[in-house]
Enzyme design. Structure first.
Site, PDB file in Angstrom:
ATOM      1  N   SER A 141      -2.508  -1.049  -8.407  1.00 20.91           N
ATOM      2  CA  SER A 141      -2.637   0.282  -7.797  1.00 20.91           C
ATOM      3  C   SER A 141      -1.235   0.715  -7.400  1.00 20.91           C
ATOM      4  O   SER A 141      -0.371  -0.131  -7.112  1.00 20.91           O
ATOM      5  CB  SER A 141      -3.502   0.204  -6.536  1.00 20.91           C
ATOM      6  OG  SER A 141      -3.323   1.369  -5.738  1.00 20.91           O
ATOM      7  N   TYR A 154      -5.455  -4.301   1.160  1.00 17.32           N
ATOM      8  CA  TYR A 154      -5.504  -3.744  -0.205  1.00 17.32           C
ATOM      9  C   TYR A 154      -4.107  -3.670  -0.809  1.00 17.32           C
ATOM     10  O   TYR A 154      -3.868  -4.108  -1.935  1.00 17.32           O
ATOM     11  CB  TYR A 154      -6.156  -2.362  -0.163  1.00 17.32           C
ATOM     12  CG  TYR A 154      -6.386  -1.756  -1.529  1.00 17.32           C
ATOM     13  CD1 TYR A 154      -7.067  -2.464  -2.513  1.00 17.32           C
ATOM     14  CD2 TYR A 154      -5.927  -0.476  -1.838  1.00 17.32           C
ATOM     15  CE1 TYR A 154      -7.289  -1.916  -3.778  1.00 17.32           C
ATOM     16  CE2 TYR A 154      -6.140   0.082  -3.090  1.00 17.32           C
ATOM     17  CZ  TYR A 154      -6.817  -0.644  -4.055  1.00 17.32           C
ATOM     18  OH  TYR A 154      -7.029  -0.098  -5.305  1.00 17.32           O
TER      19      TYR A 154
END
Ligand SMILES: NC(=O)c1ccc[n+]([C@@H]2O[C@H](COP(=O)([O-])OP(=O)(O)OC[C@H]3O[C@@H](n4cnc5c(N)ncnc54)[C@H](OP(=O)(O)O)[C@@H]3O)[C@@H](O)[C@H]2O)c1
Length: 267
Positions: A141, A154
């Protein structure tokens, strides 16, 4: 990528980006092994893709946070000689301030985003090395390079995916095995819902569709771009960051002594 009667394995293929990868790989002539927990959703994806592409599609339900399920998928990847592509896509966010995210949710994130991705990659490598061919696509990401107060776990997990992938690229540089890291920005999927948010923390215009993301990342792969930021217009920004990292790496290797700024005694 050679695709004659070869299989692509896609984790997290029951929705979003994984569903789009599955379809695009089948369109490129691959047979598929689709992995996720929701059998009904996997069956819908498999049915649609079979009708559209006439490729073979196998479904394997597994909870990648479960040690036994993970071992089962590892065994499948180790035993089958017909797997050419592994797409490590399954993942989730567990977003929010760290003190408010359940500890179990953070552990679950680490199990799926880091542990499963690592073990599944480890499982395909011996076969890929024996055959001297294979492609691994790791979905990271953009948050891997954007530490954020609302997604520490995350961001950390995706930074792991980026560094893990970069190190593997170096390790496998003399082989025909290709490893790509894909670092999407916001993509319209079930991700934010699944990550515990009621609304995505980005304006609508920042989102691309899962199909756009996958088409872009596969185009990058075809162009030999093994770290892909799909919406980054000025690609030299990544090169600049890499050059700064290389300069830092060199400087870190210059001495085993404490840096002089630490030489003054503390109070
Ligand atoms: N959407 C974004 O904005 C965005 C941006 C950057 C990166 N990404 C990354 O893209 C990847 C795919 O996410 P997405 O956006 O497509 O979200 P999504 O629609 O929520 O898809 C996530 C997939 O992961 C699977 N999964 C989750 N937990 C699992 C488990 N315990 N065991 C097996 N499979 C599991 C889900 O399947 P089941 O629920 O059926 O198990 C689902 O197929 C993730 O790695 C995510 O971090 C997404």
């Amino acid at each position: 990528m050679s695709n004659l009667h070869r299989f692509a394995v896609v984790t997290g293929a029951s929705s979003g980006i994984g569903d789009a990868y599955a379809e695009r790989m089948a369109e490129r002539g691959y047979d598929l092994i689709l992995v996720a927990r929701r059998r009904d959703r996997l069956e819908d994806v498999a049915k649609r893709i079979k009708i559209k592409t006439n490729r073979a599609v196998e479904i394997v339900t597994a909870d990648l946070s479960d040690a036994n399920d993970l071992l089962r998928i590892e065994a499948l990847l180790t035993e089958r000689e017909d797997i050419d592509v592994l797409i490590n896509n399954a993942g989730l966010g567990a977003l929010g301030p760290t003190s408010k995210v359940a500890a179990d949710a953070l552990e679950n994130l680490i199990r799926i985003n880091i542990l499963a991705l690592t073990r599944l990659t480890r499982a395909v490598l011996p076969g890929f090395l024996r055959r001297n061919t294979g492609t691994i696509i790791n979905i990271a990401s953009m948050i891997a390079v954007m530490p954020t107060p609302s997604g520490a776990g995350y961001s950390g997990s995706k930074a792991y995916v980026l560094n893990f992938t970069r190190s593997l690229q170096m390790e496998l540089a003399k082989t025909n095995i290709v490893v790509q890291a894909v670092l999407p920005g916001p993509v319209r999927t079930e991700f934010f819902e699944a990550s515990g948010l009621t609304a995505a923390p980005f304006p609508n215009e920042l989102f691309m569709s899962a199909e756009q993301l996958v088409d872009t990342a596969l185009q990058a792969l075809a162009q030999g771009e093994l770290v892909c930021f799909p919406s980054l217009e000025n690609a030299s920004l990544w090169t600049d960051l890499e050059n700064a990292r290389i300069a830092l790496s060199r400087a870190l290797m210059q001495s085993g002594s404490p840096a002089t700024r630490y030489s003054e005694k503390a109070l």
